[in-house]
Design a protein around this motif. Sequence first.
Motif, PDB file in Angstrom:
ATOM      1  N   LYS A  49     -35.956 -26.867   1.079  1.00  0.00           N
ATOM      2  CA  LYS A  49     -35.281 -25.901   0.217  1.00  0.00           C
ATOM      3  C   LYS A  49     -33.998 -26.514  -0.325  1.00  0.00           C
ATOM      4  O   LYS A  49     -33.427 -27.422   0.277  1.00  0.00           O
ATOM      5  CB  LYS A  49     -34.970 -24.600   0.956  1.00  0.00           C
ATOM      6  CG  LYS A  49     -33.975 -24.732   2.080  1.00  0.00           C
ATOM      7  CD  LYS A  49     -33.753 -23.385   2.746  1.00  0.00           C
ATOM      8  CE  LYS A  49     -32.759 -23.520   3.881  1.00  0.00           C
ATOM      9  NZ  LYS A  49     -32.474 -22.236   4.503  1.00  0.00           N
ATOM     10  N   THR A  51     -30.711 -25.308  -3.529  1.00  0.00           N
ATOM     11  CA  THR A  51     -30.343 -24.378  -4.593  1.00  0.00           C
ATOM     12  C   THR A  51     -30.677 -25.006  -5.940  1.00  0.00           C
ATOM     13  O   THR A  51     -30.780 -26.226  -6.074  1.00  0.00           O
ATOM     14  CB  THR A  51     -28.840 -24.030  -4.556  1.00  0.00           C
ATOM     15  OG1 THR A  51     -28.082 -25.196  -4.863  1.00  0.00           O
ATOM     16  CG2 THR A  51     -28.435 -23.435  -3.220  1.00  0.00           C
ATOM     17  N   ARG A  81     -38.613 -18.696  -5.299  1.00  0.00           N
ATOM     18  CA  ARG A  81     -37.240 -18.616  -5.798  1.00  0.00           C
ATOM     19  C   ARG A  81     -36.642 -17.307  -5.306  1.00  0.00           C
ATOM     20  O   ARG A  81     -37.218 -16.245  -5.513  1.00  0.00           O
ATOM     21  CB  ARG A  81     -37.280 -18.673  -7.328  1.00  0.00           C
ATOM     22  CG  ARG A  81     -35.968 -18.575  -8.006  1.00  0.00           C
ATOM     23  CD  ARG A  81     -36.068 -18.775  -9.498  1.00  0.00           C
ATOM     24  NE  ARG A  81     -37.249 -18.153 -10.072  1.00  0.00           N
ATOM     25  CZ  ARG A  81     -37.793 -18.521 -11.232  1.00  0.00           C
ATOM     26  NH1 ARG A  81     -37.258 -19.477 -11.947  1.00  0.00           N
ATOM     27  NH2 ARG A  81     -38.853 -17.901 -11.701  1.00  0.00           N
ATOM     28  N   VAL A  84     -29.495 -16.570  -3.584  1.00  0.00           N
ATOM     29  CA  VAL A  84     -28.750 -17.053  -2.422  1.00  0.00           C
ATOM     30  C   VAL A  84     -27.975 -15.882  -1.837  1.00  0.00           C
ATOM     31  O   VAL A  84     -27.361 -15.108  -2.564  1.00  0.00           O
ATOM     32  CB  VAL A  84     -27.783 -18.193  -2.828  1.00  0.00           C
ATOM     33  CG1 VAL A  84     -26.862 -18.579  -1.679  1.00  0.00           C
ATOM     34  CG2 VAL A  84     -28.559 -19.403  -3.328  1.00  0.00           C
ATOM     35  N   GLU A  90     -26.758 -17.396  -7.868  1.00  0.00           N
ATOM     36  CA  GLU A  90     -27.337 -18.695  -7.498  1.00  0.00           C
ATOM     37  C   GLU A  90     -28.727 -18.474  -6.906  1.00  0.00           C
ATOM     38  O   GLU A  90     -28.958 -17.526  -6.172  1.00  0.00           O
ATOM     39  CB  GLU A  90     -26.432 -19.384  -6.467  1.00  0.00           C
ATOM     40  CG  GLU A  90     -26.892 -20.763  -6.072  1.00  0.00           C
ATOM     41  CD  GLU A  90     -26.837 -21.768  -7.197  1.00  0.00           C
ATOM     42  OE1 GLU A  90     -27.732 -22.619  -7.271  1.00  0.00           O
ATOM     43  OE2 GLU A  90     -25.908 -21.697  -8.034  1.00  0.00           O
ATOM     44  N   GLN A  92     -32.032 -19.913  -4.667  1.00  0.00           N
ATOM     45  CA  GLN A  92     -32.512 -20.824  -3.633  1.00  0.00           C
ATOM     46  C   GLN A  92     -33.972 -21.126  -3.940  1.00  0.00           C
ATOM     47  O   GLN A  92     -34.771 -20.212  -4.164  1.00  0.00           O
ATOM     48  CB  GLN A  92     -32.398 -20.151  -2.258  1.00  0.00           C
ATOM     49  CG  GLN A  92     -32.806 -21.013  -1.103  1.00  0.00           C
ATOM     50  CD  GLN A  92     -31.721 -21.995  -0.738  1.00  0.00           C
ATOM     51  OE1 GLN A  92     -30.549 -21.701  -0.814  1.00  0.00           O
ATOM     52  NE2 GLN A  92     -32.115 -23.179  -0.360  1.00  0.00           N
TER      53      GLN A  92
END
Length: 152
Positions: A49, A51, A81, A84, A90, A92
């Motif tokens: 994983k 970002t 997806r 975050v 954002e 991840q």
Amino acid sequence: MSSIKLIEILQAFDRVQQNSRKIFQKTATDNNLSMPQLVILMKIAPRRKMTQKELAKESYIPKSTLSQAIDGLVLADLIHRHPVENNRREMQLILSEKGKEFFEKIWLREGSIHHGFELALQTFTEKQRNDFLHSLEKIALFLEKEMTEKGE
């Protein structure tokens, strides 16, 4: 160092890069992926994983191309997806189980970029591999420092 030797080294780097690009393109095409999609899988797979921001920084893929490539990988269920935690803006990117299996299949496939490099490196002794890696790291760090100092 003589300019002749420098030219020989640069030409060798160029040949490695050209042949790697051809094999990489074939690997992508053989697996119904675009080049950016294969780059993304190669960046995410070892970590499982990362970002989207980290990926953009490491891959140098333009933002719009990156978004389209990620969308395709999400649709193919190769990555997931998620926002975050504590930062909804954002995203991840997480390698799915299907993505993990897919990447392992690509990794092992004869003719893939991984297979080609593995075969080439098997012709080196362990010391030669370590020295080669050390030399490449040293060049990469030097060039990165040069680019940073020039504001690029």
